[in-house]
Design an enzyme around this catalytic site. Structure first.
Site, short mmCIF file in Angstrom:
data_model
loop_
_atom_site.label_atom_id
_atom_site.label_comp_id
_atom_site.label_asym_id
_atom_site.label_seq_id
_atom_site.Cartn_x
_atom_site.Cartn_y
_atom_site.Cartn_z
N SER A 63 0.79 -1.23 0.00
CA SER A 63 0.00 0.00 0.00
C SER A 63 0.83 1.28 0.00
O SER A 63 1.98 1.33 0.43
CB SER A 63 -0.97 0.06 1.19
OG SER A 63 -1.85 -1.04 1.18
N SER B 119 -1.76 -4.29 -3.06
CA SER B 119 -1.35 -2.97 -2.59
C SER B 119 -2.54 -2.01 -2.60
O SER B 119 -3.24 -1.90 -3.60
CB SER B 119 -0.23 -2.42 -3.49
OG SER B 119 0.32 -1.25 -2.96
N GLU C 3 -3.82 1.64 -2.74
CA GLU C 3 -3.42 3.02 -3.07
C GLU C 3 -4.60 3.95 -2.78
O GLU C 3 -5.61 3.93 -3.48
CB GLU C 3 -3.00 3.12 -4.54
CG GLU C 3 -1.55 2.80 -4.79
CD GLU C 3 -1.16 1.38 -4.42
OE1 GLU C 3 -0.05 1.20 -3.91
OE2 GLU C 3 -1.96 0.46 -4.65
#
Length: 333
Positions: A223, A261, A263
């Site tokens: 992230s 991840s 974002e």
């Protein structure tokens, strides 16, 4: 090296936006490499005089709190806290307590409040199950808030990994000129994303060269939180358009926004304040034809903020013996 072509602010940080301050509390012992970072958007009572805000989730592998109300109302009413994944609840509780105390000092009651708490997962270096960040640490971070704040492996960034190397907190700013006005746009990142092999700096495949030396790579997961602050007079919709361009900065460094991840982008403007009560409001905003300079500014500032997070971070060894080396050991601007 110079990132982009735009002028940066005095500190080259999000705190170049007047009134913005950032504070950290770092928890660093044998089992814990973690902490909390709190961004204060102003010096007065933000709950009584809210700020225009926007958010955008590019990849939703994350546990950020407070985005639903921002999406619905387009306003920010609390400071923004950053921490690790399993500490979101405790930090949220501490932020509620902080806001209730602020209201008590101001002589009014709070029956609802929307703290914004963002997270990245630092479990590779930090024994995250112990949830080492609570009210004491949050209040300490707020107390330490200042303009010239530390970057790298501090606060929420202590246990973060970026492009296979040490990640953390990074920030940068750009000056946006529109008509006769000079405005500031700043970005603060909690960088915990990307794979080493993909790292590109200034068009150079830096990550591939480093990987050959240390013989290691990992999937793009973990992230990246991007906080955008500006004194540009914009609407919530315009701010949403601006913050989505943070993704350009990530991509320039080689991230493709991997499956694992998260974002998340949150933005606020100090230019238009929204009182808690009232009828009709007069809000000032830039013309849509002037947005390109803000788009360029946020892309450049995000790219540099991630790079600064990696360069400022020192090597860190986690509780299980995993070691993250610093980009500064292999590459210097």
């Amino acid at each position: 090296m110079k990132i982009g072509r735009m002028e940066h602010g005095l500190l080259n940080a999000i705190t170049d936006v007047p009134g913005v301050r950032v504070g950290h509390c770092t928890v660093d012992d044998a089992r814990h490499k973690t902490g909390v970072t709190v961004l204060l958007p102003c010096g007065d009572d933000i709950f009584r005089n809210k700020m225009v805000a926007a958010c955008h989730v590019l990849n939703g592998f994350g546990k950020t709190a407070g985005l639903i109300q921002i999406e619905e109302l387009g306003t920010l009413e609390t400071p923004i806290a950053l921490t690790n994944t399993l500490n979101v609840g405790l930090v949220h509780d501490a932020m509620v307590e902080y806001m209730c105390r602020q209201a008590e000092r101001g002589g009014y009651a709070v029956s609802s409040v929307n703290p914004v708490v963002c997270e990245c997962n630092d479990a590779s270096l930090n024994d995250i199950r112990h949830r080492a960040v609570g009210e004491k640490e949050v209040f300490a971070a707020i107390e330490s808030a200042c303009a010239d704040f530390a970057q790298g492996d501090v606060g929420a960034g202590k246990g973060m990994t970026c492009h296979g190397l040490k990640g953390g907190i990074g920030s940068a700013s750009r000056i946006v000129e529109i008509g006769d006005g000079r405005f500031t746009l700043g970005v603060l990142v909690l960088a915990n994303h990307g794979s080493l092999r993909d790292l590109v700096i200034g068009g150079e495949k830096v990550g591939e060269a480093i990987e050959e030396r240390i013989h290691g790579d990992a999937p793009d997961k973990g992230s990246c939180i991007m906080i955008v602050g500006t004194d540009l007079p914009v609407t919530s919709r315009q701010l949403g358009r601006i913050i989505r361009r943070c993704s350009v900065g990530l991509a320039r460094l080689g991230s493709y926004i991997g499956h694992g991840s998260g974002e998340v982008m949150v933005g606020f403007s100090t230019a238009n304040r929204i009182p808690e009560e009232g009828d009709c409001l007069n809000l000032r905003c830039i013309h849509e034809s002037c947005m390109n300079e803000a788009f360029r500014a946020v892309a450049e500032a995000t790219e540099e903020a991630v790079l600064r997070a990696m360069l400022e971070a020192k090597p860190v060894t986690g509780y299980s013996g995993k070691h993250r080396r610093s980009l500064s050991e292999f590459w210097q601007p």
